[in-house]
Every structure is written in structure tokens, then in C-alpha cells.
Design an enzyme around this catalytic site. Structure first.
Site, mmCIF file in Angstrom:
data_model
loop_
_atom_site.group_PDB
_atom_site.id
_atom_site.type_symbol
_atom_site.label_atom_id
_atom_site.label_comp_id
_atom_site.label_asym_id
_atom_site.label_seq_id
_atom_site.Cartn_x
_atom_site.Cartn_y
_atom_site.Cartn_z
ATOM 1 N N ASP A 22 35.535 23.932 91.460
ATOM 2 C CA ASP A 22 34.310 24.602 92.312
ATOM 3 C C ASP A 22 34.374 24.028 93.640
ATOM 4 O O ASP A 22 34.305 22.906 93.818
ATOM 5 C CB ASP A 22 33.210 24.779 91.372
ATOM 6 C CG ASP A 22 32.177 25.780 91.915
ATOM 7 O OD1 ASP A 22 32.739 26.538 92.460
ATOM 8 O OD2 ASP A 22 31.214 25.788 91.581
ATOM 9 N N ASN A 70 35.872 36.496 88.572
ATOM 10 C CA ASN A 70 36.270 36.354 89.916
ATOM 11 C C ASN A 70 36.782 37.660 90.390
ATOM 12 O O ASN A 70 37.169 37.694 91.730
ATOM 13 C CB ASN A 70 37.590 35.282 90.039
ATOM 14 C CG ASN A 70 36.833 33.884 89.658
ATOM 15 O OD1 ASN A 70 37.551 32.918 89.122
ATOM 16 N ND2 ASN A 70 35.626 33.626 90.061
#
Length: 246
Positions: A22, A70
Site C-alpha cells: 500500500d 480496485n
């Protein structure tokens, strides 16, 4: 660093490490760069961490590369992310073969572009006989969808007489998951300061040790992996039980 690595190797290296990579977008924003620049830089980190994990003796490295959520990102970013496996594996595959790394993938293939699947499948095929670390990409992966699919499969097998309801156990249910051929992660690493699982391996992480860091993924270095493993080695894993002195 070599001496530190030897100490770690002698103290029980986690067999399976899972990483939520991340912070690519924030890394790019801090440098006034497009988000895709962060993803490109993050790809370089994957190479370094894979090499070190292999050297340490880690058996499985699972990387959360693209979640089912996503797809909500801007199309240009998604399109770039779908090209990354081609770029990454196109340059790194010969090394993966030489280093005895075996590539695998978990996730839903149905919505992935054909060029992405082709790159993954080539890597899986070319490394299928390797016996070293398994580099497992979680691509278009969502844990709730995985569990739901497993439940549907269980019900189908019960209805078809393949499985008896009374025989269903945690271990048997695990065999219906995408990770049926892998051990559960011993250590989960998440970068960028976020402290959540983001729909990642919810069943498999039941007894996993977590290690969070504020370091953004493109800034994640070999020393950070060593720190995470050292933290893991310092903990007592009781799996719900008690240590003898307790």
C-alpha cells in the site's frame, strides 16, 4: 546485513509471508508525479523483496497486487495496473526461473484482460517445475468472494452426494479456497500506515501475526522486511492456547 540474515535464519523464518503493498499513489503524490509512477516504482520493490525472501528461506510470498475493489479506480490507472504483470514478468521472469522461484496466482480471472492473463500464465508455465519460494500474486482477489464461492462449492458437493454435511470441518473447508495448496500466512505485512485487512485472506489470516509500518511501499527496503521478521520472531504464537509457564 549478512550477519543479521544469518541470525534470522537460525530463529525460525515464517514459512508464508503475505504483504498488502500500500502507498504507491501517496508516494507519487508527494513527488508531484502521476499515480502510475508510484506503481512502477513499487514494482521494483517486488523484485528486491522476492530476492531477499527467497534468500531467507521463506516458502511462500503472497502479494496483494489488485483487489476486486480496485476496479473503482480511474480507468487510466486500472489499465496501467493491468499492464504491470507483463512489464514485471517480461523483465524478471528469466531471473525467477534461474532463482528457482515458482509463480502462482489467486483471484478471479474472468474480468482480467487477456494480455494480463497471458503474462501470468506464461510465468506459471515457465516456473512450474521450480521447487523454491512460491511467488503468489493475489490479482483481482477479494476474500469475501472467495469464501462465498467456496460455500457454494461445498453446498454443490453436498447436494451431489460427493460430501457429507457432517464431514465438513475447518480443514476440509480450507480445501475449497484458492489457497488450498498453500499453508496459511505466518506473517502479514501492510505498508503505508493503514491498519486494516481490506478484504484480504480473511479466513487464512485467523492466527497470523500482523506487522504494520508507515513506510510507503515504494520506500519499503530489505531492512524493513528483516524488521518485520524479527518482530515476528519475538512474539509468542499460542494459537488460542497457553504457554507452559502460564
Amino acid at each position: 546485513m549478512e550477519e543479521r540474515i544469518k541470525v534470522i535464519q537460525n530463529n525460525g523464518v515464517p514459512a508464508h509471508i503475505a504483504i498488502i503493498m500500500d502507498g504507491n499513489g501517496r508516494w507519487a503524490k508527494k513527488r508531484a508525479l502521476p499515480r502510475v509512477a508510484g506503481h512502477h516504482e513499487g514494482m521494483k520493490v517486488v523484485r528486491k523483496i522476492t530476492r531477499l525472501a527467497n534468500k531467507l528461506g521463506v516458502k511462500v510470498l503472497t502479494l496483494y497486487a489488485f483487489s476486486t475493489e480496485n476496479w473503482k479506480r480511474p480507468k487510466s490507472e486500472v489499465d496501467y495496473l493491468m499492464k504491470l504483470p507483463e512489464e514485471f514478468l517480461g523483465t524478471f521472469l528469466p531471473e525467477l526461473v534461474d532463482e528457482n522461484v515458482k509463480v502462482q496466482m489467486i483471484g478471479d480471472r474472468t474480468n482480467l484482460p487477456s494480455h494480463t492473463i497471458a503474462a501470468i500464465d506464461k510465468a506459471i508455465h515457465d516456473t512450474k517445475n521450480n521447487t523454491g519460494i512460491i511467488l503468489n500474486f493475489a490479482l483481482n482477489y477479494g476474500s469475501r468472494a472467495e469464501i462465498l464461492h467456496a460455500v457454494q462449492h461445498v453446498l454443490k458437493d453436498i447436494n451431489n452426494g460427493i460430501l457429507k454435511e457432517e464431514d465438513l470441518s475447518e480443514q476440509l473447508f480450507s480445501n475449497y479456497l484458492m489457497t488450498h495448496d498453500l499453508p496459511d500466512p505466518d506473517l502479514l505485512i501492510r505498508t503505508s500506515g493503514e491498519i486494516r485487512l481490506s478484504n484480504f485472506m480473511l479466513w487464512q489470516l485467523a492466527y497470523t501475526e500482523f506487522w504494520f509500518t508507515n513506510v510507503l511501499w515504494p520506500d519499503f527496503k530489505e531492512v524493513h522486511l528483516l524488521e518485520a521478521i524479527e518482530a515476528f520472531q519475538s512474539r509468542s504464537r499460542r494459537f488460542g492456547g497457553l504457554q507452559s509457564e502460564e
